[in-house]
Design an enzyme around this catalytic site. Structure first.
Site, PDB file in Angstrom:
ATOM      1  N   LYS A 142       0.840  -1.207   0.000  1.00  0.00           N
ATOM      2  CA  LYS A 142       0.000   0.000   0.000  1.00  0.00           C
ATOM      3  C   LYS A 142       0.876   1.258   0.000  1.00  0.00           C
ATOM      4  O   LYS A 142       0.621   2.214  -0.743  1.00  0.00           O
ATOM      5  CB  LYS A 142      -0.942  -0.008   1.217  1.00  0.00           C
ATOM      6  N   GLN A 157      -4.779  -1.306   9.400  1.00  0.00           N
ATOM      7  CA  GLN A 157      -4.753  -2.652   8.832  1.00  0.00           C
ATOM      8  C   GLN A 157      -5.407  -3.650   9.795  1.00  0.00           C
ATOM      9  O   GLN A 157      -5.083  -3.685  10.983  1.00  0.00           O
ATOM     10  CB  GLN A 157      -3.301  -3.058   8.527  1.00  0.00           C
ATOM     11  N   ASP A 206     -11.268   3.113   3.975  1.00  0.00           N
ATOM     12  CA  ASP A 206     -11.676   1.704   3.909  1.00  0.00           C
ATOM     13  C   ASP A 206     -13.189   1.559   3.732  1.00  0.00           C
ATOM     14  O   ASP A 206     -13.668   0.489   3.363  1.00  0.00           O
ATOM     15  CB  ASP A 206     -11.301   0.992   5.229  1.00  0.00           C
TER      16      ASP A 206
HETATM   17  N1  GUN Z   1      -7.308  -6.610   6.003  1.00  0.00           N
HETATM   18  C1  GUN Z   1      -7.679  -7.352   4.921  1.00  0.00           C
HETATM   19  N2  GUN Z   1      -8.281  -6.568   4.006  1.00  0.00           N
HETATM   20  C2  GUN Z   1      -8.288  -5.319   4.504  1.00  0.00           C
HETATM   21  C3  GUN Z   1      -8.778  -4.077   4.013  1.00  0.00           C
HETATM   22  O1  GUN Z   1      -9.352  -3.957   2.916  1.00  0.00           O
HETATM   23  N3  GUN Z   1      -8.580  -3.005   4.836  1.00  0.00           N
HETATM   24  C4  GUN Z   1      -7.992  -3.109   6.048  1.00  0.00           C
HETATM   25  N4  GUN Z   1      -7.873  -2.017   6.773  1.00  0.00           N
HETATM   26  N5  GUN Z   1      -7.538  -4.251   6.538  1.00  0.00           N
HETATM   27  C5  GUN Z   1      -7.687  -5.347   5.760  1.00  0.00           C
END
Ligand code: GUN
Length: 286
Positions: free
Chosen positions: A53, A97, A120
């Site tokens: 990311k 995350q 998100d």
């Molecule tokens: N963990 C797995 N997928 C995601 C996501 O799309 N966003 C976040 N914040 N954590 C994740």
């Protein structure tokens, strides 16, 4: 011929478009759109996701701010960090995350992020906006899946979409998004009876369960469009390989279009995070 929906190529296009817009944003406002990424602990998969990311944010012309916290951090300290990011005008998007270590309250953390910075799309305000068909910050993976569907379908209206999985991150928002696109939507999950039969009636099949190669050829209607969200690390002869939730070799000949794993939904999720950050920044400064 089955169309393979190339997520890597499509994601590169999305990132390119974001980079162009981010440059205009910088010229206009004197700051780059800013994304704060919070990683708690040392889960190896989460570390890889966060690294990707951050890398993609830089390629997209965004300012990324990484906060790595120890696994034993207490709720109060994490809350204070989120507060500080909420108030920081250089931070337009906040991503924590998931999953978080068990002693932390995931919902409390999600709820403490300002909805305007919730890239998100997990905050109840954004969930509610999406569910009521309004403009919302849409979760990255479902948004990526929709962009992929639009690549191979002009209009989703009236199609029967079956979503396999009911997670807050993918299944539920995917169903809401498909409903907003005028699909007839069925959600199936681990407790559903006759799951194969329901899947085999789908024009659009989106699978997000985390079970390697669960969906077989006889689950799929000939000509269906299949979107495989699964990313499962599977050991084979001592080596690890990534497998989707769909048995790709068997299903691809039956489908009219399908996403591969890797190189399908994964890159699109990250690209959509960049898109959401740009959207959040633009909305905050307009
Ligand atoms: N963990 C797995 N997928 C995601 C996501 O799309 N966003 C976040 N914040 N954590 C994740």
């Amino acid at each position: 011929m089955t169309r393979i929906i190339d997520g890597k190529q499509l994601a590169a296009q999305v990132v390119d478009d974001v980079a162009t817009e981010a440059k205009l944003f910088l010229d206009k406002h004197g700051v780059k759109p800013g994304l704060a990424v919070v990683l708690v602990g040392e889960d190896p998969a989460s570390q890889v996701y966060v690294r990707n990311k951050i890398k993609r944010a830089e390629e997209s012309g965004l300012n990324s701010i990484e906060h790595k916290l120890p696994a034993d951090i207490d709720q109060n300290t994490l809350d204070q960090l989120i507060d500080q990011l909420n108030q920081d005008p250089a931070v337009h998007g906040i991503l924590v995350q998931l999953p978080l270590p068990d002693h932390l309250d995931e919902n409390a953390v999600i709820n403490s992020i300002l909805p305007a910075k919730d890239v998100d799309g997990f905050h109840p305000v954004n969930v509610g906006l999406l569910s009521s068909g309004q403009d919302a910050m849409v979760p990255c993976t479902p948004l990526g899946c929709l962009i992929m569907l639009r690549q191979v379908m002009d209009d989703l209206t009236g199609k029967h979409a079956v979503v396999v999985g009911r997670s807050n991150i993918v299944g539920k928002p995917m169903a809401a998004l498909l409903l907003r696109e005028n699909c007839t939507v069925t959600t199936v999950h681990s407790r559903t009876q006759n799951i194969e039969q329901i899947c085999s009636e789908a024009d659009i099949l989106v699978v997000a369960v985390g079970s390697p190669e669960m969906v077989k050829a006889d689950w799929v209607k000939p000509g269906a469009v299949v979107i495989d969200v699964g990313i499962n690390s599977v050991e084979h002869d001592g080596a690890y390989k990534l497998k989707g939730d769909v048995d790709y070799q068997a299903v691809a000949p039956v489908a009219s279009a399908i996403t591969p794993v890797p190189g399908g939904v994964g890159p699109m999720t990250i690209a959509c995070l960049m898109k959401n950050t740009l959207t959040a920044a633009t909305q905050q400064l307009s």
